[in-house]
Design a protein around this motif. Structure first.
Motif, PDB file in Angstrom:
ATOM      1  N   ASN A   3       0.796  -1.094  -0.150  1.00 43.82           N
ATOM      2  CA  ASN A   3      -0.010   0.050  -0.013  1.00 43.82           C
ATOM      3  C   ASN A   3       0.750   1.158  -0.041  1.00 43.82           C
ATOM      4  OD1 ASN A   3      -2.748  -1.251   0.013  1.00 43.82           O
ATOM      5  ND2 ASN A   3      -2.164  -1.735   2.372  1.00 43.82           N
ATOM      6  N   TYR A   4       2.056   1.125  -0.366  1.00 42.88           N
ATOM      7  CA  TYR A   4       3.041   2.387  -0.292  1.00 42.88           C
ATOM      8  C   TYR A   4       3.889   2.472  -1.519  1.00 42.88           C
ATOM      9  CZ  TYR A   4       1.945   2.534   4.752  1.00 42.88           C
ATOM     10  OH  TYR A   4       1.068   2.471   5.871  1.00 42.88           O
ATOM     11  N   ARG A  61      -3.341  -2.606  -7.819  1.00 48.91           N
ATOM     12  CA  ARG A  61      -4.779  -2.602  -7.124  1.00 48.91           C
ATOM     13  C   ARG A  61      -5.481  -1.793  -8.083  1.00 48.91           C
ATOM     14  NH1 ARG A  61      -4.457   0.520  -1.408  1.00 48.91           N
ATOM     15  NH2 ARG A  61      -6.764   0.087  -2.083  1.00 48.91           N
ATOM     16  N   ARG A 113      -3.278   3.350   0.908  1.00 45.88           N
ATOM     17  CA  ARG A 113      -4.307   2.489   1.446  1.00 45.88           C
ATOM     18  C   ARG A 113      -5.741   2.897   1.085  1.00 45.88           C
ATOM     19  NH1 ARG A 113      -2.166   2.114   7.548  1.00 45.88           N
ATOM     20  NH2 ARG A 113      -1.790   4.055   7.040  1.00 45.88           N
ATOM     21  N   ASP A 141       1.331   7.092   1.183  1.00 51.55           N
ATOM     22  CA  ASP A 141       0.379   5.858   1.645  1.00 51.55           C
ATOM     23  C   ASP A 141      -0.770   5.896   0.607  1.00 51.55           C
ATOM     24  OD1 ASP A 141      -1.522   4.295   3.057  1.00 51.55           O
ATOM     25  OD2 ASP A 141      -1.111   5.385   4.884  1.00 51.55           O
TER      26      ASP A 141
END
Length: 420
Positions: A69-70, A381, A85, A83
């Motif tokens: 997530n980074y 993602r 997320r 970040d």
């Protein structure tokens, strides 16, 4: 075809599949480029486009590395951590400035809790602890005595591109291997030298080691006009030749010539294998037109796909051409999955290609605005993270978001050729 000096001391498993082969480029198909685009790119026969889903300003943005997530962003003087997320609101949660003698940091790589920063203006790499992404902490500077344009982290080792200056500089083109398993006590433990296997190429003037990628104990090296050289690094202290392909005619001609170096053919700039290793994608960065005082030369570099399933006989399958766009639009850095290629093209924007059939890639979508110029593109993602040079990260999606530019200002494409 020039005879090259060849190593025969290879690992037993590799002996079984042959030594190396040279491949030409004749008779190879070219994939149609995406359209001009203006934030609603038309992308090779499709109206689909990448849209600006979200954004985050990061001063000095160059290369982006991602892990979970980074995103880890090289910022010229150090590192910023983003970040991701919540993809609707990515935010910078940590940053650091590298200590002297680091400088000109254009490339960042991450492996677990460790980030390595390559110093294009300093003599080595900075190792950073990112176990707490909100507090990236410098561990050490590894001084190897030469500027490092790009690097790669894999399995406790860092792989560094090295090119010296002066007469016969490219005869010393190589990849240095650094043991970083204890980053507080990192040390050089091995190297791959072009001249050990390709003496003629190494004595030519157009064979810089520009970028590297490591996967499954194989080191993929972009040696500019000498193409890609793959080495086995199952023993990182003793890299051994596996294969070579994609060299340009005249790569073995002694002496450096600026126009030859900056223009096609050749110019292997970035390399990445497919996840299964059967394909290798090679991006060519060219500086035609006014960069070589020849405005009629408009041959910008594309991305070639090679089939290397038979390492003894690599075959070029296709070239993906750069976008049809105004401005500086050569291939730069990209990211590859099993069936997608996410690519950056400086002023040409960002494109996504379906490479399920690698012999017939299809351009699915694109993103370009008049005030962006992209250094790299990463996928994570279902998003494409695109680094706008100097400005920040544009988070792109294929059907959600806005058809507009990010709110931050980037620094634009190069105004002079160099080791970009």
């Amino acid at each position: 075809m020039t005879d090259q000096t060849r190593r025969t001391t290879r690992r037993t498993a590799l002996k079984a599949i042959g030594l190396l082969a040279f491949t030409g480029t004749s008779g190879v198909a070219a994939a149609s480029p995406p359209g001009n685009g203006n934030g609603n790119g038309d992308g090779n026969g499709t109206d689909d486009s990448l849209r600006l889903f979200s954004e985050v300003a990061v001063d000095g943005t160059h290369e982006i590395a991602t892990d979970g997530n980074y995103a880890y962003v090289a910022t010229g003087d150090g590192l910023s951590v983003v970040d991701f997320r919540n993809p609707t609101r990515p935010e910078v949660v940590g940053s650091m400035t590298a200590s002297d003698p680091a400088g000109g940091i254009l490339d960042a790589k991450v492996d677990g809790d460790l980030v390595s920063l390559a110093s294009n203006g300093g003599p080595g790499i900075t190792l950073v602890d990112v176990s707490d992404p909100s507090d990236p902490t410098e561990i050490s500077f590894v001084d190897v005595g030469h500027h490092i344009h790009n690097n790669f982290l894999a399995d406790g080792y860092a792989y560094l591109t090295v090119n010296e200056s002066g007469d016969a500089a490219f005869s010393k083109a190589r990849t240095i291997v650094v043991d970083v398993r204890d980053p507080s006590d990192a040390a050089v433990v091995g190297e791959y030298r072009l001249k050990d296997d390709f003496q003629e190429f190494a004595m030519g003037g157009v064979s810089a080691c520009h970028d590297v990628y490591v996967q499954d104990d194989l080191l993929y090296q972009a040696f500019w006009d000498s193409g890609v050289v793959v080495a086995d690094v199952s023993d990182p202290t003793d890299p051994q030749l596996v294969t070579q392909f994609g060299e340009a005619p005249g790569a073995d001609v002694p002496g450096y010539d600026l126009e030859t170096y900056l223009t096609p053919p050749g110019n292997a700039h970035y390399v990445q294998p497919s996840p299964d290793g059967d394909l290798v994608y090679v991006g060519a960065e060219t500086f035609p037109g006014n960069f070589v005082d020849n405005p009629d030369n408009d041959d910008y570099g594309g991305i070639k796909i090679f089939d290397v399933s038979d390492t003894a006989d690599p075959q070029e399958l296709v070239r993906i051409d750069p976008p049809n766009a105004d401005g500086f639009r050569t291939s730069h850095n990209f990211d590859v999955t099993a069936n997608r290629l996410h690519a950056s093209w400086y002023d040409g924007g960002v494109t996504v290609h379906d490479v399920t059939d690698p012999e017939n890639p299809e351009t699915l979508a694109g993103y370009r605005t008049d005030d962006t110029s992209f250094w790299g593109a990463k996928t994570t993602r279902s998003f494409t993270l695109a680094g706008d040079i100097g400005g920040g990260i544009a988070v792109l999606h294929n059907d959600r978001g806005k058809r507009e530019s990010p709110g931050f200002d980037g620094s634009g494409s190069p105004d002079a050729p160099g080791m970009q």
